[in-house]
Design a protein around this motif. Sequence first.
Motif, PDB file in Angstrom:
ATOM      1  N   ASP A  32      80.950 -50.568  -5.256  1.00 25.65           N
ATOM      2  CA  ASP A  32      81.730 -50.760  -4.034  1.00 25.65           C
ATOM      3  C   ASP A  32      82.316 -52.176  -4.086  1.00 25.65           C
ATOM      4  N   LEU A  33      83.574 -52.277  -4.492  1.00 25.52           N
ATOM      5  CA  LEU A  33      84.168 -53.597  -4.718  1.00 25.52           C
ATOM      6  C   LEU A  33      84.345 -54.359  -3.411  1.00 25.52           C
ATOM      7  N   GLU A  34      84.675 -53.644  -2.336  1.00 23.31           N
ATOM      8  CA  GLU A  34      84.826 -54.310  -1.030  1.00 23.31           C
ATOM      9  C   GLU A  34      83.514 -55.006  -0.650  1.00 23.31           C
ATOM     10  N   GLN A  35      82.415 -54.306  -0.857  1.00 20.95           N
ATOM     11  CA  GLN A  35      81.106 -54.861  -0.496  1.00 20.95           C
ATOM     12  C   GLN A  35      80.781 -56.096  -1.363  1.00 20.95           C
ATOM     13  N   LEU A  36      81.074 -56.016  -2.657  1.00 18.39           N
ATOM     14  CA  LEU A  36      80.819 -57.168  -3.540  1.00 18.39           C
ATOM     15  C   LEU A  36      81.710 -58.353  -3.160  1.00 18.39           C
ATOM     16  N   ILE A  37      82.954 -58.064  -2.795  1.00 22.49           N
ATOM     17  CA  ILE A  37      83.864 -59.149  -2.403  1.00 22.49           C
ATOM     18  C   ILE A  37      83.389 -59.789  -1.096  1.00 22.49           C
ATOM     19  N   GLU A  38      82.928 -58.976  -0.150  1.00 22.12           N
ATOM     20  CA  GLU A  38      82.385 -59.536   1.102  1.00 22.12           C
ATOM     21  C   GLU A  38      81.219 -60.470   0.793  1.00 22.12           C
ATOM     22  N   SER A  39      80.355 -60.033  -0.095  1.00 18.88           N
ATOM     23  CA  SER A  39      79.204 -60.853  -0.482  1.00 18.88           C
ATOM     24  C   SER A  39      79.675 -62.156  -1.153  1.00 18.88           C
ATOM     25  N   ALA A  40      80.663 -62.033  -2.053  1.00 20.56           N
ATOM     26  CA  ALA A  40      81.196 -63.224  -2.747  1.00 20.56           C
ATOM     27  C   ALA A  40      81.829 -64.190  -1.755  1.00 20.56           C
ATOM     28  N   LEU A  41      82.513 -63.655  -0.743  1.00 18.26           N
ATOM     29  CA  LEU A  41      83.136 -64.530   0.268  1.00 18.26           C
ATOM     30  C   LEU A  41      82.068 -65.288   1.053  1.00 18.26           C
ATOM     31  N   ARG A  42      80.920 -64.633   1.301  1.00 13.77           N
ATOM     32  CA  ARG A  42      79.838 -65.322   2.011  1.00 13.77           C
ATOM     33  C   ARG A  42      79.231 -66.412   1.125  1.00 13.77           C
ATOM     34  N   PHE A  43      79.098 -66.151  -0.169  1.00 11.72           N
ATOM     35  CA  PHE A  43      78.625 -67.207  -1.082  1.00 11.72           C
ATOM     36  C   PHE A  43      79.613 -68.368  -1.080  1.00 11.72           C
ATOM     37  N   LYS A  44      80.907 -68.034  -1.115  1.00 13.32           N
ATOM     38  CA  LYS A  44      81.931 -69.087  -1.202  1.00 13.32           C
ATOM     39  C   LYS A  44      81.940 -69.954   0.056  1.00 13.32           C
ATOM     40  N   SER A  45      81.776 -69.318   1.217  1.00 15.57           N
ATOM     41  CA  SER A  45      81.836 -70.077   2.481  1.00 15.57           C
ATOM     42  C   SER A  45      80.573 -70.906   2.711  1.00 15.57           C
ATOM     43  N   GLY A  46      79.507 -70.591   1.955  1.00 16.36           N
ATOM     44  CA  GLY A  46      78.232 -71.282   2.167  1.00 16.36           C
ATOM     45  C   GLY A  46      77.375 -70.607   3.223  1.00 16.36           C
ATOM     46  N   ASP A  47      77.883 -69.490   3.822  1.00 17.18           N
ATOM     47  CA  ASP A  47      77.086 -68.779   4.830  1.00 17.18           C
ATOM     48  C   ASP A  47      75.827 -68.175   4.203  1.00 17.18           C
ATOM     49  N   ASP A  48      75.948 -67.744   2.950  1.00 17.61           N
ATOM     50  CA  ASP A  48      74.792 -67.185   2.235  1.00 17.61           C
ATOM     51  C   ASP A  48      74.360 -68.168   1.158  1.00 17.61           C
ATOM     52  N   GLN A  49      73.114 -68.592   1.184  1.00 15.08           N
ATOM     53  CA  GLN A  49      72.595 -69.450   0.114  1.00 15.08           C
ATOM     54  C   GLN A  49      71.214 -68.964  -0.317  1.00 15.08           C
ATOM     55  N   PRO A  50      71.077 -67.664  -0.608  1.00 12.19           N
ATOM     56  CA  PRO A  50      69.764 -67.158  -1.006  1.00 12.19           C
ATOM     57  C   PRO A  50      69.410 -67.605  -2.421  1.00 12.19           C
ATOM     58  N   LYS A  51      68.143 -67.528  -2.767  1.00 12.76           N
ATOM     59  CA  LYS A  51      67.674 -67.935  -4.112  1.00 12.76           C
ATOM     60  C   LYS A  51      66.917 -66.766  -4.760  1.00 12.76           C
ATOM     61  N   PRO A  52      67.615 -65.629  -4.979  1.00  7.71           N
ATOM     62  CA  PRO A  52      66.905 -64.471  -5.528  1.00  7.71           C
ATOM     63  C   PRO A  52      66.406 -64.691  -6.954  1.00  7.71           C
TER      64      PRO A  52
ATOM     65  N   LYS B  99      77.794 -64.375  -8.627  1.00  7.31           N
ATOM     66  CA  LYS B  99      76.595 -64.550  -7.802  1.00  7.31           C
ATOM     67  C   LYS B  99      76.356 -63.274  -6.987  1.00  7.31           C
ATOM     68  N   ALA B 100      77.441 -62.695  -6.465  1.00  2.00           N
ATOM     69  CA  ALA B 100      77.299 -61.455  -5.689  1.00  2.00           C
ATOM     70  C   ALA B 100      76.764 -60.320  -6.580  1.00  2.00           C
ATOM     71  N   VAL B 101      77.259 -60.233  -7.800  1.00  2.00           N
ATOM     72  CA  VAL B 101      76.791 -59.187  -8.717  1.00  2.00           C
ATOM     73  C   VAL B 101      75.312 -59.395  -9.046  1.00  2.00           C
ATOM     74  N   MET B 102      74.959 -60.624  -9.392  1.00  2.00           N
ATOM     75  CA  MET B 102      73.552 -60.884  -9.755  1.00  2.00           C
ATOM     76  C   MET B 102      72.632 -60.640  -8.567  1.00  2.00           C
ATOM     77  N   ALA B 103      73.065 -61.053  -7.372  1.00  2.00           N
ATOM     78  CA  ALA B 103      72.226 -60.835  -6.185  1.00  2.00           C
ATOM     79  C   ALA B 103      72.035 -59.340  -5.924  1.00  2.00           C
ATOM     80  N   GLN B 104      73.041 -58.534  -6.241  1.00  2.00           N
ATOM     81  CA  GLN B 104      72.898 -57.074  -6.038  1.00  2.00           C
ATOM     82  C   GLN B 104      72.016 -56.433  -7.112  1.00  2.00           C
ATOM     83  N   LEU B 105      72.185 -56.877  -8.367  1.00  2.00           N
ATOM     84  CA  LEU B 105      71.487 -56.205  -9.471  1.00  2.00           C
ATOM     85  C   LEU B 105      70.025 -56.599  -9.614  1.00  2.00           C
ATOM     86  N   ILE B 106      69.744 -57.846  -9.290  1.00  2.00           N
ATOM     87  CA  ILE B 106      68.418 -58.387  -9.674  1.00  2.00           C
ATOM     88  C   ILE B 106      67.495 -58.422  -8.456  1.00  2.00           C
TER      89      ILE B 106
END
Length: 322
Positions: free
Chosen positions: A10-30, A315-322
Motif C-alpha cells: 500500500d504505497l499511500e500508507q508507506l508515503i504517509e508513514s514516510a511523511l511522518r518520519f520527515k516531519s519529525g512527528d514519528d521518531q520510533p526506534k524499532p 525508514k517507513a519500509v523498515m519500520a513496516q517490515l521489521i
Amino acid sequence: MNFLSTSGFDLEQLIESALRFKSGDDQPKPLAGKSVALVFFNPSLRTRASMQVGIYELGGHAVVLEPGGTSWTLEHREGAVMDADKTEHVAEFVRVLERYCVAIGVRTFAALKNWNEERTDPVLNAFARYASVPIINLESAMHHPCQSLADMMTIREKLGSGPKRVVLTWAWHPKALPMAVPNSFALAAAQMGHDLVIAHPPDYELDDELIETTREFSSVEVTNDIDAAFDGADVIYAKSWGAKQFYGETERDIAERTQYRDKWIVNEEKMSRTNDGIFMHCLPVRRNVIVTDGVIDSPASAVIDEAENRLHVQKAVMAQLI
Ligand code: CP
C-alpha cells in the motif's frame, strides 16, 4: 515479508508513514539493539548513505558488505560446482548473516548479458530463497522499489494527491544501463493511479509483463514521440536504459542509440511545453547529456528532494517490515 518490488504494498500508507518520519512527528526506534546488513555488489551514494543513516535513526546498526571486496565473492546458482572464482554460496552467506541481522538489504545490478535470465532477478531471488529475515531490494536487475517509493512521495509533496500526467522518458546516455529504475517508476506511478506516458525510441521497450501489470492499475500510453509526450505533462521523469534485444551485445546498443543523442535530452524548450511540470531523475545524472544545466538547476527540478526522500521512505519500509 520481503520488499522486492512495490507490488502488493500500500504505497499511500508507506508515503504517509514516510511523511511522518520527515516531519519529525514519528521518531520510533524499532531497530534499537538490532543490526541490518546492507550487501552492495555495485556502487552507490544515495542508497548506501540513506540506508545507513535511516538504520541509525531507527536505533539500529548497519553492517555494510561488498561481495568480492570487503566480503568473499558470491555464487548464487543452485547446484553450482564452485570450481571457478566464487568462494562462498548465497546459501551460507544469508543463513550466517541472519544469525546477526534482522534484515538484509541487497543491491545487485543487471549485467546486461542475458535478458531472459536477468529479467527473473536471479541474485535477488537467491537471497530471498535462503532468507528467513526480510530482504530489502536496494536495486536489482529489474526493480528499484525504494527509489520509486521516494519518487511517488516527491510527486505527492510537490503536486498534491490525485492523478497527474506523469511522463517517463528515455534519454540518451553513452552506455547501456539497466532498467530497474524505469520499471519500478512505471509500476509505482500506475499503482498510485497516475496517467502514465512512457516515451522511448523504437527498440527500447520496457518488459512486456511489467507493462501489462501497470495497465491493471492505471492508464498507460507508450509512445515514440518525445515532443508530444511533453505537452501538458505535470511530471517529467528522465532515465536511460538498455534495449532488451541488445543484452549481451552492448556495442550494438551504443551504435543504435547514436541517432537519438540530440533529440532524447530534457531541455528548456521541452520543459516549456509542460504544465509547469517538475523534472525528476533518480541520480546520478550526466549533466547536458540526460538533462541540461538549465533544467536541473531550475526551480522545476525536484532531484535533491527526491534523494532526500529516499531516507524517509526507507525508514517507513523498515519500520513496516521489521
Ligand atoms: N538513485 C540511487 O539509487 O542512487 P545510488 O546509486 O547513488 O544509490
